[in-house]
Design a protein around this motif. Sequence first.
Motif, PDB file in Angstrom:
ATOM      1  N   LEU A 197       0.465  -0.920   0.139  1.00  0.00           N
ATOM      2  CA  LEU A 197      -0.154  -0.278  -0.315  1.00  0.00           C
ATOM      3  C   LEU A 197       1.069   1.292   0.110  1.00  0.00           C
ATOM      4  CD1 LEU A 197      -2.952   0.736   0.121  1.00  0.00           C
ATOM      5  CD2 LEU A 197      -2.557   1.206   2.616  1.00  0.00           C
ATOM      6  N   SER A 198       1.896   1.777   0.364  1.00  0.00           N
ATOM      7  CA  SER A 198       2.924   2.466   1.135  1.00  0.00           C
ATOM      8  C   SER A 198       3.324   2.577  -0.690  1.00  0.00           C
ATOM      9  CB  SER A 198       4.143   1.981   1.880  1.00  0.00           C
ATOM     10  OG  SER A 198       4.439   1.191   1.705  1.00  0.00           O
ATOM     11  N   ARG A 199       3.829   1.864  -1.713  1.00  0.00           N
ATOM     12  CA  ARG A 199       4.312   2.247  -2.933  1.00  0.00           C
ATOM     13  C   ARG A 199       4.031   2.864  -3.566  1.00  0.00           C
ATOM     14  NH1 ARG A 199       6.753  -3.643  -2.215  1.00  0.00           N
ATOM     15  NH2 ARG A 199       5.318  -4.271  -3.872  1.00  0.00           N
ATOM     16  N   ASN A 204      -3.485  11.060   1.918  1.00  0.00           N
ATOM     17  CA  ASN A 204      -4.586  10.195   2.846  1.00  0.00           C
ATOM     18  C   ASN A 204      -5.784   9.478   2.921  1.00  0.00           C
ATOM     19  OD1 ASN A 204      -3.964   9.435   5.540  1.00  0.00           O
ATOM     20  ND2 ASN A 204      -5.856  10.789   5.860  1.00  0.00           N
ATOM     21  N   ASP A 205      -6.646  10.782   2.217  1.00  0.00           N
ATOM     22  CA  ASP A 205      -8.603  10.648   1.871  1.00  0.00           C
ATOM     23  C   ASP A 205      -8.234   8.832   0.773  1.00  0.00           C
ATOM     24  OD1 ASP A 205      -8.877  12.512   3.421  1.00  0.00           O
ATOM     25  OD2 ASP A 205      -9.339  13.998   1.863  1.00  0.00           O
ATOM     26  N   ALA A 206      -7.189   8.860  -0.063  1.00  0.00           N
ATOM     27  CA  ALA A 206      -7.977   8.166  -1.248  1.00  0.00           C
ATOM     28  C   ALA A 206      -7.046   7.020  -0.663  1.00  0.00           C
ATOM     29  CB  ALA A 206      -6.392   8.235  -2.383  1.00  0.00           C
ATOM     30  N   LYS A 207      -6.561   6.594   0.573  1.00  0.00           N
ATOM     31  CA  LYS A 207      -6.137   5.494   1.428  1.00  0.00           C
ATOM     32  C   LYS A 207      -6.900   5.397   1.984  1.00  0.00           C
ATOM     33  CE  LYS A 207      -1.389   5.851   3.055  1.00  0.00           C
ATOM     34  NZ  LYS A 207      -0.390   6.308   4.221  1.00  0.00           N
ATOM     35  N   LYS A 281      -6.821  -7.378  -5.253  1.00  0.00           N
ATOM     36  CA  LYS A 281      -6.964  -8.508  -4.236  1.00  0.00           C
ATOM     37  C   LYS A 281      -5.375  -9.324  -4.282  1.00  0.00           C
ATOM     38  CE  LYS A 281     -11.489  -8.535  -4.884  1.00  0.00           C
ATOM     39  NZ  LYS A 281     -12.220 -10.120  -5.964  1.00  0.00           N
ATOM     40  N   GLU A 282      -5.248 -10.123  -4.906  1.00  0.00           N
ATOM     41  CA  GLU A 282      -3.612 -10.182  -5.051  1.00  0.00           C
ATOM     42  C   GLU A 282      -2.374  -9.697  -4.329  1.00  0.00           C
ATOM     43  OE1 GLU A 282      -3.289 -11.409  -9.423  1.00  0.00           O
ATOM     44  OE2 GLU A 282      -5.684 -12.449  -9.074  1.00  0.00           O
ATOM     45  N   GLU A 283      -2.636  -8.810  -4.779  1.00  0.00           N
ATOM     46  CA  GLU A 283      -1.111  -7.886  -4.485  1.00  0.00           C
ATOM     47  C   GLU A 283      -0.653  -7.561  -2.966  1.00  0.00           C
ATOM     48  OE1 GLU A 283      -0.171  -4.236  -6.470  1.00  0.00           O
ATOM     49  OE2 GLU A 283       0.112  -5.462  -8.732  1.00  0.00           O
ATOM     50  N   LEU A 284      -2.518  -7.084  -2.420  1.00  0.00           N
ATOM     51  CA  LEU A 284      -2.431  -6.442  -1.160  1.00  0.00           C
ATOM     52  C   LEU A 284      -3.032  -7.018  -0.032  1.00  0.00           C
ATOM     53  CD1 LEU A 284      -3.486  -3.429  -2.804  1.00  0.00           C
ATOM     54  CD2 LEU A 284      -2.424  -2.904  -0.894  1.00  0.00           C
ATOM     55  N   LEU A 285      -4.208  -8.381  -0.775  1.00  0.00           N
ATOM     56  CA  LEU A 285      -4.811  -9.426   0.548  1.00  0.00           C
ATOM     57  C   LEU A 285      -4.383 -11.019   0.631  1.00  0.00           C
ATOM     58  CD1 LEU A 285      -8.397  -7.738  -0.193  1.00  0.00           C
ATOM     59  CD2 LEU A 285      -6.646  -6.779   1.718  1.00  0.00           C
ATOM     60  N   ALA A 286      -3.311 -10.473   0.362  1.00  0.00           N
ATOM     61  CA  ALA A 286      -2.517 -12.214  -0.236  1.00  0.00           C
ATOM     62  C   ALA A 286      -2.882 -13.103   1.192  1.00  0.00           C
ATOM     63  CB  ALA A 286      -1.541 -12.083  -0.798  1.00  0.00           C
ATOM     64  N   GLU A 287      -2.040 -12.146   2.084  1.00  0.00           N
ATOM     65  CA  GLU A 287      -2.315 -12.397   3.469  1.00  0.00           C
ATOM     66  C   GLU A 287      -3.358 -13.389   4.386  1.00  0.00           C
ATOM     67  OE1 GLU A 287       1.013  -9.477   5.071  1.00  0.00           O
ATOM     68  OE2 GLU A 287      -0.298  -9.045   4.366  1.00  0.00           O
TER      69      GLU A 287
END
Length: 565
Positions: A197-199, A204-207, A281-287
């Motif tokens: 997410l940081s990359r 801040n609002d979009a995050k 979903k694949e990049e950020l929520l894989a964990e």
Amino acid sequence: MKSLTVTTAANRRSSTGSKASRSPKHLLDAFERIVELAKESALTADFFTAAKSDINYVARRLDLTVIQSVLLAIFIDRSEDTRIRPSEIAGFLGIGTIRMLRYFEEIDGLANKGYIRTSTRRDDRTYRVPPQALKALRLNSPLEFHEQPITDTQEFFDRFKVLAKDKDNDEIDYDQFSDQTTEMLDEIKDTVFARTLSRYNLSNDAKMLFIFMAHLYVENNDDNIRFHDLEDLYDDEEIPGHIKRDLRAHDHTLFEHGLIENVNEDGVARSDAFKLSDKAKEELLAELAIQNIGKSDKDLIKPDSISKKFLIYNSEEESSVNELSAILTDKRFKEVQARLEESGMRRGFCCIFYGAPGTGKTETVYQLAKTTGRNIMQVDVDKIKSCWVGESEKNIKALFNRYRNICRSTDKAPILLFNEADAVLGTRIEGASRAVDKMENSIQNIILQEMEKLEGIMIATTNLSSNLDKAFERRFLYKIKFNKPTSDSRAKIWKTMLPSLTTEQSKHLAAKFDLSGGEIENVVRKHTVNSILKGSSVIDIPQIEYCCSVERLSNSSSSKIGFTA
């Protein structure tokens, strides 16, 4: 001539004050006396003198100021109300609005310590006492809250869910929501979610918008997010105009990074409906092992949590229930499913239990689950129905999707229980024109379609079988009618629930009162309570007969006094 003694409010406070001079031994005792003395006292010096020992006890034990101790006592006295207004406190104390305003800083101090929660919705300031504070005070202890550190992405979303609920209750504003989310992200900065997410270098609002959308997906498997879903993120439930405009125009930075996309319906992209992209979903929520979302069994009723009960049926019901129980054992059920599939028939088992209230329909489902070792996924019909157009349909689809996922991920299919299903299985309205009627029809059509492809076990209970839509009737493989118990069955129920009755007494009560099993249980409970209060275990037949005679509000067979099944 005898003199007449007049008791004034001041006399009462003075009298009560003499009692209050004794040192209290429990916070609740101190709160009770403070509230008694504070009513219409205007918080005068006389009040503080009379309540001194109780106020000091609270202040010392909870590390509060004198005023905070008084205010907390009044909040506790109103703790059943989840929206306590300052004007109510002022009216109780007998003080004006301006003076009450002076105490807001003290109230904020109580909020900072966790004893109350503050909500501000469109300048309407209200308060509530959280359950954890009440629990601590009941135990005569100060509130101690030590928040555990967040160690992974799942814990992040679990904590975010709590924050989202606080935001929805207007107990924190958008800025507080954002600040606390940022702090939580920093705690998991080494996770794949936080690093990825940081990359993207989002504002801040979009995050916050992305995390909120991800939260809706993680919690509800929501792939159809509408503007009204996003309103809960913002103050006063108003999405800032530029954000709504950018989303509608497909011009938002989340689109640019490919993290969200529009929902596609019949080949047309909806400008007011969104979902996380597969990339997100694949990049950020894989964990989180997203493929398992919807398979969690945390809300299911487990068989080992169900108390075993010996149910008494009429002969026909007993035969049907025993047959169904045998079929639902794991080995037999799989055998039957395999044979059905070989014959090109539906694998699912849809059953309906119908009959008068209190005849044991719901309890039978619970006992079937316990006997066959199956979980129960119970449907809350009220939560499925929504005032938003299209939301109810989405909820019912999500319900069946979740059930299907659970069935696929477990070796033993749970029972999908539609309890008191009249609200969703009733006769469909032809030529419906009202939005609510169209919604009802749409829900029913979805359920009918899902019953056709069900691979597990669905049981519905209803008191009003005459209102059942014929299309549903055809799809229920097993239909078991639960009748009022016969006189012999009632006698067995009386004897089972109240073993100290003699056989003659059981038969007498069964013959005299035509009650259902649920109504008999209610009467037995009343008798037990009365026995405890009287300190006697002797069977009081006249008192039992009286309870039987008043168990129903009327002689109508539709009466639902007592618990229903």
